[in-house]
Structures are given as structure tokens and as C-alpha cells.
Design a protein around this motif. Structure first.
Motif, mmCIF file in Angstrom:
data_model
loop_
_atom_site.group_PDB
_atom_site.id
_atom_site.type_symbol
_atom_site.label_atom_id
_atom_site.label_comp_id
_atom_site.label_asym_id
_atom_site.label_seq_id
_atom_site.Cartn_x
_atom_site.Cartn_y
_atom_site.Cartn_z
ATOM 1 N N PRO A 1 28.982 29.659 6.875
ATOM 2 C CA PRO A 1 29.492 30.690 7.849
ATOM 3 C C PRO A 1 28.873 30.369 9.241
ATOM 4 O O PRO A 1 27.480 29.918 9.467
ATOM 5 N N GLY A 2 29.521 30.531 10.232
ATOM 6 C CA GLY A 2 29.131 30.279 11.688
ATOM 7 C C GLY A 2 29.519 28.771 12.163
ATOM 8 O O GLY A 2 29.568 28.763 13.579
ATOM 9 N N ILE A 3 29.878 27.985 11.247
ATOM 10 C CA ILE A 3 30.410 26.748 11.538
ATOM 11 C C ILE A 3 31.728 26.827 11.792
ATOM 12 O O ILE A 3 32.708 27.017 10.929
ATOM 13 N N ALA A 4 32.522 26.405 13.073
ATOM 14 C CA ALA A 4 33.854 26.341 13.428
ATOM 15 C C ALA A 4 34.349 25.029 12.644
ATOM 16 O O ALA A 4 35.735 24.957 12.460
ATOM 17 N N GLY A 5 33.618 24.024 12.957
ATOM 18 C CA GLY A 5 34.201 22.877 12.514
ATOM 19 C C GLY A 5 33.263 21.860 12.634
ATOM 20 O O GLY A 5 32.150 21.888 13.342
ATOM 21 N N MET A 6 33.729 20.329 12.401
ATOM 22 C CA MET A 6 32.969 19.215 12.949
ATOM 23 C C MET A 6 33.342 18.784 14.346
ATOM 24 O O MET A 6 34.574 18.887 14.516
ATOM 25 N N ASN B 1 19.754 16.439 10.236
ATOM 26 C CA ASN B 1 19.877 16.435 11.788
ATOM 27 C C ASN B 1 21.182 16.859 12.157
ATOM 28 O O ASN B 1 22.090 16.609 11.791
ATOM 29 N N ILE B 2 21.016 17.942 12.908
ATOM 30 C CA ILE B 2 22.257 18.628 13.549
ATOM 31 C C ILE B 2 22.397 18.470 15.030
ATOM 32 O O ILE B 2 21.339 18.858 15.886
ATOM 33 N N LYS B 3 23.525 18.182 15.564
ATOM 34 C CA LYS B 3 23.671 18.213 16.988
ATOM 35 C C LYS B 3 24.856 19.134 17.341
ATOM 36 O O LYS B 3 25.867 19.029 16.846
ATOM 37 N N ASP C 1 20.718 27.363 8.099
ATOM 38 C CA ASP C 1 21.600 27.740 7.108
ATOM 39 C C ASP C 1 22.374 26.311 6.629
ATOM 40 O O ASP C 1 22.673 26.072 5.390
ATOM 41 N N LEU C 2 22.910 25.889 7.736
ATOM 42 C CA LEU C 2 23.593 24.452 7.566
ATOM 43 C C LEU C 2 22.952 23.437 6.806
ATOM 44 O O LEU C 2 23.149 22.619 5.861
ATOM 45 N N PHE D 1 31.385 31.110 18.534
ATOM 46 C CA PHE D 1 30.805 32.096 19.552
ATOM 47 C C PHE D 1 30.183 33.262 18.949
ATOM 48 O O PHE D 1 30.899 33.881 18.179
ATOM 49 N N GLY D 2 29.035 33.671 19.477
ATOM 50 C CA GLY D 2 28.393 34.743 18.959
ATOM 51 C C GLY D 2 27.562 34.621 18.075
ATOM 52 O O GLY D 2 26.648 35.358 17.594
ATOM 53 N N SER D 3 27.536 33.329 17.198
ATOM 54 C CA SER D 3 26.699 33.153 16.413
ATOM 55 C C SER D 3 25.211 32.768 16.724
ATOM 56 O O SER D 3 25.081 32.288 17.976
ATOM 57 N N LYS D 4 24.253 33.139 16.006
ATOM 58 C CA LYS D 4 22.810 32.706 16.411
ATOM 59 C C LYS D 4 22.787 31.285 16.057
ATOM 60 O O LYS D 4 22.438 31.093 14.800
#
Length: 129
Positions: free
Chosen positions: A29-34, A105-107, A84-85, A74-77
């Protein structure tokens, strides 16, 4: 990963680990895509067959390191979504492969707006569609 057992050798390819990580990422949840990355032009949202886009992995004998490039809603913390990811990807890869994930690692490369908001922004006459 490769594991020697009495009946033979088991190897899990980098592509398999990348696919597992990509699927776990887009289900968070909160991830729109890669994101395909800057080298592939503007950030594009990808899913389905292209879940390996935005994912790079290094797989050793018993450990894996994963790098993800994502677009958040947009709007996600962002910091909470990314935690979570990391957890979702780590759990999915470890449970399915038996590898130990040493780092995720996340960018964050972009923010996605809802389509209704984009329609208002993209309309040159500023009319609501």
C-alpha cells in the motif's frame, strides 16, 4: 542461491529474486509502481510483466541484496511506506527462496497523483472533466 543436497544442486536466478521483489513491491500500500529509472526517460509506472523494472538484485550463495526504484502515491507518508516496502520485500524473498536478505535499499523517484487530479492539472483551460 545454490544449495548442494544429496540429490543435486538448487540454484535460484537473479531474475527470480527480482520478480519476487517487484511483485511484493507493487502490492505494498502506498506504492504506485516501479520506476524505470532516469536512464530510461521520465519515471514510468510499471506492473504486471515488467515487475523487474526498477529492481536490481545481488544474489550470493545464501544472501541477497535488493535495490528498488519506486513511485509513491501522493499523500502517503513516504518513510512509513518505505519501511513497509522493505518488510514486505524481505519477507517475500526470504519465505519463497530461503535466502537471507541483508538489505533492501529504496530510492523514491516520483510521486503519483490520482487521475482526477491529473485531469485538472493537464487541462489547459482548467476545466474539471
Amino acid at each position: 542461491m545454490s544449495e548442494e543436497i544429496q540429490t543435486g544442486l538448487i540454484r535460484i536466478s537473479d531474475d527470480v529474486v527480482a520478480t519476487i521483489a517487484g511483485l511484493a513491491a507493487v502490492e505494498t500500500p502506498g506504492i504506485a509502481g516501479m520506476s524505470g529509472g532516469i536512464s530510461e526517460g521520465l519515471a514510468k509506472r510499471l506492473s504486471g510483466k515488467n515487475v523487474q523494472k526498477g529492481v536490481s538484485v545481488e544474489v550470493g550463495q545464501v544472501e541477497a541484496a535488493i535495490d528498488l526504484r519506486v513511485i509513491v502515491n501522493f499523500g502517503s507518508k513516504i518513510h512509513e511506506v518505505c519501511r513497509d516496502l522493505q518488510e514486505n520485500v524481505r519477507d517475500a524473498v526470504e519465505n519463497m527462496t530461503g535466502l537471507t536478505v541483508v538489505e533492501v535499499n529504496i530510492k523514491v523517484e516520483g510521486v503519483a497523483f490520482r487521475e482526477e487530479e491529473q485531469a485538472v492539472v493537464e487541462d489547459p483551460n482548467n476545466r474539471v472533466k
